[in-house]
Design an enzyme around this catalytic site. Structure first.
Site, short mmCIF file in Angstrom:
data_model
loop_
_atom_site.label_atom_id
_atom_site.label_comp_id
_atom_site.label_asym_id
_atom_site.label_seq_id
_atom_site.Cartn_x
_atom_site.Cartn_y
_atom_site.Cartn_z
N GLU A 57 0.81 -1.22 0.00
CA GLU A 57 0.00 0.00 0.00
C GLU A 57 0.84 1.27 0.00
O GLU A 57 0.52 2.24 -0.67
CB GLU A 57 -0.96 0.01 1.20
CG GLU A 57 -2.14 -0.93 1.06
CD GLU A 57 -1.81 -2.37 1.40
OE1 GLU A 57 -0.67 -2.63 1.87
OE2 GLU A 57 -2.68 -3.24 1.21
N HIS A 126 -11.02 -5.15 9.77
CA HIS A 126 -11.66 -4.85 8.48
C HIS A 126 -12.92 -4.00 8.66
O HIS A 126 -13.77 -3.97 7.79
CB HIS A 126 -12.06 -6.14 7.76
CG HIS A 126 -10.93 -6.81 7.05
ND1 HIS A 126 -9.89 -7.42 7.72
CD2 HIS A 126 -10.66 -6.98 5.74
CE1 HIS A 126 -9.05 -7.94 6.84
NE2 HIS A 126 -9.49 -7.68 5.64
#
Lengths: 325, 319
Positions: A57, A126
């Site tokens: 990322e 998440h």
């Protein structure tokens, strides 16, 4: 139209129109995107413009910065905001700063898109709403998209802008259907009045907008009042003008936000609005926010951790009755 | 050819060194604030690589003064930046660690160790995408090669076959931590070897640096693949002006100084004494003028605090 289709259409149209627009991220190409936002783009524009990246990322955002410096308009997808924490150095220290610390010589026309929020039993890593982390950094714009119109027009504007934009989506909205027309007017720099009213203003954004809308009539009927509902839209810079004008009219406001209350973005909205409207108010403001806990896996506990339509209704009714409504 | 290159190297290395020595003086007097990281001792790497990449894009770390000078930014705009003045290369908003001049393809000055490496990879992608083959060079220290940015970038540059030169300036220290206390692999080029062509060179010899970087540049342009160079060098000064330097011995410093790149070039026989004298005088004068320019320049206006954050006309960009 589905929310994910509106985003897809925005990307497709911008890629069609401008060859410098490229998309990059994990699984965005060959696979079609984990939430199918980039579906079909790989076949249409090829791997040069729809770039599959490794799970890295920090470098997805880092290379997007370099692409923007090199004359492209990259749209980076981070699979979820949770994973954007790995890219926070690039976002906070480079993406938001290069223009300023070069005295305006470097421009970064780029977008970093990501979904956030509590979905359903995905557990703590998440299920976060992290908008405060992005919105507290000067130098990046933070847009939110709550339906097809804001998704489509907001994303197109974000791509056209010469500013770096964090574009926040909500995971639970991807497969929701909303009304859509390409001609509908939307100004992504402004908050949106979704429903006019005169006794109370409710501010929210992303998915919470819909949870509020589900119970607004019920609130109006129970308290016998009329409620104004505002989608806050951009979180940075904030459209304070629309927000304060509404509160000056209704004299009461409530903020509904999914993120934890402590340090939540609602605190920023509250203080900004309060500074401008304190003497106009007939009631202390109310924040309905997530609990200050990580999000648990168990469904019952998960629903305890975040605002739901039922909770929004009961908390506002209780607060209203305590405050003369 | 050899002689004209030697003259160019001498001028730029000397200009860089005198600039930095003078900056140090002005820092001591309180005319320059913040951090000041000097590259004295490392000029052969900065100048040799930049001359080889005259037309290409260069991304650097925060020790960026000599790269900026070699890339052609006039010292007076750099000195004014150190003084925080309006006429500085970044209007006084960046300071020592943030020199940028995109019109000269200089994307310098990043002060987060290793963070600019992926920027350079993205630039190489953009150049390739647009069919522009001038090449990209990214310089970083040995300390950066232990970070995720470094490995992610090696992987991407190799995977995407990008025309980029990775230039590691191995000066043996990450601030005060010696390389063998921070890195399991102390021959840095070996870290890159699985991904791309990689070699180690003497970074105290400006001709060797220039030659290696030229070869690397030609390679990346022809093959469209990345290339890695580890240049062994040494910084004479502390990491920054606030570093005590207690982690290395006087003897070690003395040995390093005996390999000084500027002295070495003087002894190469390629430069006449009159040329050296001419350049030394010229450089003194140029830096003196730069300091005068910086001193006499105005402070930025207070309104500058709020500019260069968001574009001002962009509100018209509504689809």
């Amino acid at each position: 139209m589905l929310y994910r289709e509106a985003l897809n259409l925005a990307l497709d149209e911008m890629m069609e129109k401008d060859e410098t627009v490229v998309v990059l991220g994990e699984d965005v190409g060959f696979y079609g995107g984990n939430y199918r936002v980039t579906e079909g783009l790989y076949a249409k524009y090829g791997e040069r413009r729809v770039i599959d990246t490794p799970i890295a990322e920090n470098s997805i955002v880092g290379t997007a910065i370099g692409m923007a410096l090199g004359g492209l308009r990259p749209v980076a997808e981070i699979m979820t905001a949770n994973f954007a924490m790995l890219a926070m150095d690039q976002i906070v220290n480079s993406m938001s700063k290069l223009r300023y610390m070069s005295g305006g010589k470097l421009l970064l026309p780029m977008v970093v898109r990501m979904p956030q929020g509590v979905v359903k039993q995905l557990a703590s890593q998440h299920s976060q709403s992290l908008e405060s982390m992005f919105a507290c950094v000067p130098g990046i714009r933070v847009f939110t998209a709550s339906d097809c119109i804001t998704a489509y027009h907001g994303l197109k504007t974000a791509i056209m802008l010469d500013d770096p934009v964090i574009f926040l989506e909500h995971t639970l909205l991807y497969f929701e259907k909303f009304e859509f027309s390409k001609d509908s007017f939307y100004n992504p720099f402004k908050a949106r009045v979704l429903k006019e009213g005169k006794d109370l203003t409710i501010f929210s954004y992303l998915k919470m907008v819909h949870d509020v809308m589900k119970v607004v009539t019920q609130i109006e009927n129970t308290l016998n009042i009329s409620v104004e509902v505002i989608d806050v839209g951009p979180l940075n810079p904030l459209d304070l003008e629309t927000l304060t004008n509404s509160v000056k009219k209704t004299k009461r406001f409530v903020i509904v936000e999914e993120n934890p209350k402590h340090g939540g973005f609602g605190a920023t909205i509250l203080s900004a609005v309060l500074e401008e409207t304190f003497y106009n108010l007939d009631a202390p403001p109310l924040r309905i926010a997530g609990e200050d806990t990580p999000i648990p896996y168990n469904r019952k506990l998960e629903l305890l951790a975040i605002p739901t339509p039922e909770k929004i209704y009961s908390k506002i009714v209780k607060w209203g009755k305590e405050n003369g409504l | 050819m050899q002689q004209s290159l030697a003259e160019k190297f001498y001028y730029l290395m000397k200009l860089g060194r005198v600039f930095e020595l003078r900056a140090k003086e002005e820092y001591m007097k309180g005319n320059i604030g913040g951090f000041l990281h000097l590259a004295i001792g490392e000029e052969a790497v900065h100048v040799g690589a930049t001359v080889a990449f005259e037309k290409g894009d260069i991304f650097t770390h925060y020790r960026d003064h000599v790269y900026a000078i070699a890339k052609g930014i006039e010292p007076k705009y750099l000195m004014a930046e150190l003084f925080g003045k309006k006429t500085g290369v970044a209007k006084g908003k960046g300071g020592s660690m943030h020199f940028f001049e995109p019109s000269l393809n200089f994307y310098g000055g990043n002060a987060i160790v290793g963070a600019h490496i992926p920027h350079a990879v993205g630039m190489a992608y953009a150049r390739k995408y647009r069919g522009e083959n001038t090449g990209v060079l990214v310089a970083f220290g040995d300390g950066a090669t232990n970070s995720g940015n470094f490995y992610e970038s090696l992987n991407l540059a190799s995977l995407w076959k990008l025309p980029i030169v990775f230039l590691c300036e191995n000066n043996l220290y990450a601030i005060g931590t010696r390389i063998d206390r921070a890195s399991a692999i102390t021959d840095i080029y070996l870290k890159a070897k699985p991904y791309m062509m990689a070699k180690q060179i003497d970074g105290m010899d400006v001709f060797e640096v220039y030659k290696a970087v030229m070869e690397a540049k030609e390679y990346i342009q022809e093959e469209s693949k990345p290339y890695f160079i580890e240049a062994l060098t040494y910084r004479y000064e502390p990491h920054s002006m606030s570093d005590t330097g207690n982690y290395r011995s006087a003897r070690e410093l003395e040995i390093a100084k005996s390999k000084d790149p500027i002295e070495r070039l003087k002894k190469s026989g390629l430069l006449s004494e009159s040329y050296i004298k001419y350049i030394d005088d010229l450089v003194e004068k140029e830096i003196e003028e730069a300091v005068e320019f910086a001193k006499n320049s105005p402070e930025p206006e207070e309104t500058e605090l709020y500019t260069d954050i968001y574009c001002e006309v962009c509100k018209n960009v509504i689809p």
